[in-house]
Design a protein around this motif. Structure first.
Motif, PDB file in Angstrom:
ATOM      1  N   GLU A   1       0.375   4.108   7.181  1.00  0.00           N
ATOM      2  CA  GLU A   1       1.782   4.063   7.340  1.00  0.00           C
ATOM      3  C   GLU A   1       2.034   3.156   8.234  1.00  0.00           C
ATOM      4  O   GLU A   1       2.723   2.338   8.290  1.00  0.00           O
ATOM      5  CB  GLU A   1       2.259   4.976   7.029  1.00  0.00           C
ATOM      6  CG  GLU A   1       2.862   5.896   5.765  1.00  0.00           C
ATOM      7  CD  GLU A   1       2.577   5.110   4.440  1.00  0.00           C
ATOM      8  OE1 GLU A   1       3.752   4.144   4.616  1.00  0.00           O
ATOM      9  OE2 GLU A   1       2.807   6.027   3.629  1.00  0.00           O
TER      10      GLU A   1
ATOM     11  N   LYS B   1      -2.463  12.595  -1.424  1.00  0.00           N
ATOM     12  CA  LYS B   1      -2.666  11.084  -1.033  1.00  0.00           C
ATOM     13  C   LYS B   1      -1.730  11.880   1.099  1.00  0.00           C
ATOM     14  O   LYS B   1      -1.476  12.754   0.405  1.00  0.00           O
ATOM     15  CB  LYS B   1      -0.951  11.088  -0.686  1.00  0.00           C
ATOM     16  CG  LYS B   1      -0.512   9.805  -0.119  1.00  0.00           C
ATOM     17  CD  LYS B   1       1.274   8.578  -0.313  1.00  0.00           C
ATOM     18  CE  LYS B   1       1.789   8.180   0.457  1.00  0.00           C
ATOM     19  NZ  LYS B   1       2.688   7.470  -0.219  1.00  0.00           N
ATOM     20  N   TYR B   2      -2.340  11.214   1.965  1.00  0.00           N
ATOM     21  CA  TYR B   2      -2.690  11.354   3.454  1.00  0.00           C
ATOM     22  C   TYR B   2      -1.742  10.309   4.029  1.00  0.00           C
ATOM     23  O   TYR B   2      -3.179   9.127   4.146  1.00  0.00           O
ATOM     24  CB  TYR B   2      -3.869  11.913   3.492  1.00  0.00           C
ATOM     25  CG  TYR B   2      -4.235  13.743   3.546  1.00  0.00           C
ATOM     26  CD1 TYR B   2      -3.882  14.551   3.955  1.00  0.00           C
ATOM     27  CD2 TYR B   2      -4.992  13.923   1.987  1.00  0.00           C
ATOM     28  CE1 TYR B   2      -4.610  15.983   3.743  1.00  0.00           C
ATOM     29  CE2 TYR B   2      -5.548  14.772   1.605  1.00  0.00           C
ATOM     30  CZ  TYR B   2      -5.251  15.922   2.418  1.00  0.00           C
ATOM     31  OH  TYR B   2      -5.874  17.048   1.377  1.00  0.00           O
ATOM     32  N   PRO B   3      -0.949  11.157   4.352  1.00  0.00           N
ATOM     33  CA  PRO B   3      -0.171   9.217   5.200  1.00  0.00           C
ATOM     34  C   PRO B   3      -0.735   9.213   6.801  1.00  0.00           C
ATOM     35  O   PRO B   3      -0.998  10.758   7.266  1.00  0.00           O
ATOM     36  CB  PRO B   3       0.981   9.367   5.357  1.00  0.00           C
ATOM     37  CG  PRO B   3       1.153  10.798   4.646  1.00  0.00           C
ATOM     38  CD  PRO B   3       0.036  12.001   4.505  1.00  0.00           C
TER      39      PRO B   3
ATOM     40  N   GLY C   1       6.167  12.805   4.967  1.00  0.00           N
ATOM     41  CA  GLY C   1       5.836  11.579   4.284  1.00  0.00           C
ATOM     42  C   GLY C   1       7.714  10.687   4.071  1.00  0.00           C
ATOM     43  O   GLY C   1       7.072  10.716   4.779  1.00  0.00           O
ATOM     44  N   GLU C   2       7.001  10.465   3.015  1.00  0.00           N
ATOM     45  CA  GLU C   2       7.597   8.965   2.402  1.00  0.00           C
ATOM     46  C   GLU C   2       8.990   8.299   3.105  1.00  0.00           C
ATOM     47  O   GLU C   2       9.440   7.574   3.718  1.00  0.00           O
ATOM     48  CB  GLU C   2       7.718   8.740   0.935  1.00  0.00           C
ATOM     49  CG  GLU C   2       8.927   7.526   0.824  1.00  0.00           C
ATOM     50  CD  GLU C   2       8.793   7.117  -0.782  1.00  0.00           C
ATOM     51  OE1 GLU C   2       9.624   6.298  -0.803  1.00  0.00           O
ATOM     52  OE2 GLU C   2       8.013   7.665  -1.068  1.00  0.00           O
TER      53      GLU C   2
ATOM     54  N   ALA D   1       5.072  15.769   2.760  1.00  0.00           N
ATOM     55  CA  ALA D   1       3.739  15.436   2.372  1.00  0.00           C
ATOM     56  C   ALA D   1       2.871  16.253   2.468  1.00  0.00           C
ATOM     57  O   ALA D   1       1.871  16.223   1.412  1.00  0.00           O
ATOM     58  CB  ALA D   1       3.202  14.401   3.515  1.00  0.00           C
TER      59      ALA D   1
ATOM     60  N   LYS E   1       1.369  18.000  -1.103  1.00  0.00           N
ATOM     61  CA  LYS E   1       0.532  18.081  -1.535  1.00  0.00           C
ATOM     62  C   LYS E   1      -0.993  18.467  -0.887  1.00  0.00           C
ATOM     63  O   LYS E   1      -1.866  18.169  -1.816  1.00  0.00           O
ATOM     64  CB  LYS E   1       1.013  16.868  -2.824  1.00  0.00           C
ATOM     65  CG  LYS E   1       1.993  16.153  -2.591  1.00  0.00           C
ATOM     66  CD  LYS E   1       2.046  16.260  -4.077  1.00  0.00           C
ATOM     67  CE  LYS E   1       3.285  15.586  -4.773  1.00  0.00           C
ATOM     68  NZ  LYS E   1       4.823  15.477  -3.458  1.00  0.00           N
TER      69      LYS E   1
END
Length: 353
Positions: free
Chosen positions: A91, A127-129, A147-148, A214, A217
């Motif tokens: 990211e 997903k792993y940022p 997360g996002e 995040a 998940k």
């Protein structure tokens, strides 16, 4: 763990984390490092008011070549955090004063090393940022648990005023200014209501659990449910007040407060600051008056007139943010505390009288 915040406001996360019983390890611009357990990640994400993101700092090492970057990344204990079905998403890559400079290549090498270390299945199901920091040839790699959307995205602010404060900045100013959640919080330039709303959320113990993170998940948190955390029961009373001269923006403030679940604890009123009657009681003022870099037509005369704060709110703590570096001269009063922080990329001054 690594808590990210606006540069200059690090004191606020430190205050929150210490109150929660965590040990602060190191503080740099916008970064607060502290000791925590993996199982604390859900509680931290939903409980911290002044933090933008919460990262796991996986490790640090020196690297001046891509081979060293690969080997250093591979040496870290990724298997403790990342599942083999991972989709690694870089990211952010931030590089300063280092021999490695190509951000795309850095991201690619880091991902390749991690995939090899975890013996990836390449299923890309989880997903792993990732955040990559390189400064003076020292690499730091971190996993973003938030997360996002940053933690400032509370979900209540659909509409805003011309130049609103980010929610986490408003919360940080409440903390740093020393608000004890007992005195009435007053914002005489409340705009879309962020400061009074954040004050009410803080006083009521409302958590940031009406969103996705995040970490939810990740298999290690598969049994975790956000609704396990509930806000504490509090006595109903008016926590904060917000004034503004603009009736339209006050309507927006009330809508935001309703979405935040705190409208019953805030009084919003249409009032001109320059016509306010003095308060008899001692209150706590935190406010974000319109200022020149954001709104045209603001001059020194306006700021000098703001000295009326001390007439309207005698015997009160007054926290004002502004782009003016010399506000104390215009006010003719020395602040108890003065510091600057980054607000949407602009260095902004905070004065506490």
């Amino acid at each position: 763990m690594l808590a990210l915040c606006s540069a200059g406001l690090e004191q606020a996360p430190c205050l929150e984390l210490k109150r929660m019983g965590y040990k602060i390890l190191k503080v740099t611009a916008g970064h607060v490092y502290f000791d925590a357990k993996l199982e604390d990640i859900p509680r931290l994400n939903i409980s911290l008011y002044s933090v933008d993101r919460l990262l796991i700092s996986v490790g640090r090492f020196e690297a001046t070549t891509f081979d060293q970057l690969f080997d250093g990344t591979y040496s870290l204990p990724w298997e403790n955090f990342v599942h083999k079905d991972a989709e690694l998403v870089v990211e952010k890559v931030k590089i300063r004063s280092s021999k490695l400079s190509a951000t795309g290549a850095v991201a690619s090498v880091v991902k390749k090393a991690i995939y090899q270390k975890i013996n990836s299945s390449y299923q890309a199901a989880i997903k792993y940022p990732l955040y990559v920091y390189i400064k003076n040839n020292v690499v730091e790699l971190a996993l973003d648990t938030t997360g996002e959307n940053s933690l400032s995205r509370r979900g209540y602010r659909i509409k805003t005023s011309v130049a609103p404060l980010r929610e986490t900045i408003a919360a940080a100013l409440l903390l740093i200014s020393g608000w004890d959640m007992k005195k009435l919080l007053v914002d005489p330039f409340c705009g879309s209501g962020t400061i009074p709303i954040e004050a009410a959320r803080m006083a009521l113990g409302i958590l940031n659990n009406k969103r996705e993170f995040a970490f939810q998940k990740w298999p290690m948190f598969s049994n975790f449910k956000l609704d396990e955390f509930e806000r504490k029961i509090v006595k109903a009373k008016t926590v904060s007040m917000g004034f503004d001269i603009d009736e339209t923006i006050l309507k927006v403030a009330k809508e935001n407060a309703a979405r935040a679940g705190v409208l019953d604890f805030i009084r919003f009123e249409k009032k001109d600051f320059f016509k306010l009657d003095p308060f008899d009681q001692s209150v706590h003022v935190v406010t974000n008056p319109p200022y020149g870099l954001r709104i045209e037509g603001i001059d020194n005369k306006f700021y000098r007139n703001l000295a009326r704060f001390f007439v309207v709110f005698p015997h009160s703590t007054i926290c004002v943010i502004t782009s003016k570096e010399n506000l104390e001269k215009l006010f003719g009063k020395k602040p108890r505390k003065k510091f600057r922080f980054q607000n949407s990329g602009i260095w902004t001054w905070c004065y506490i009288f």
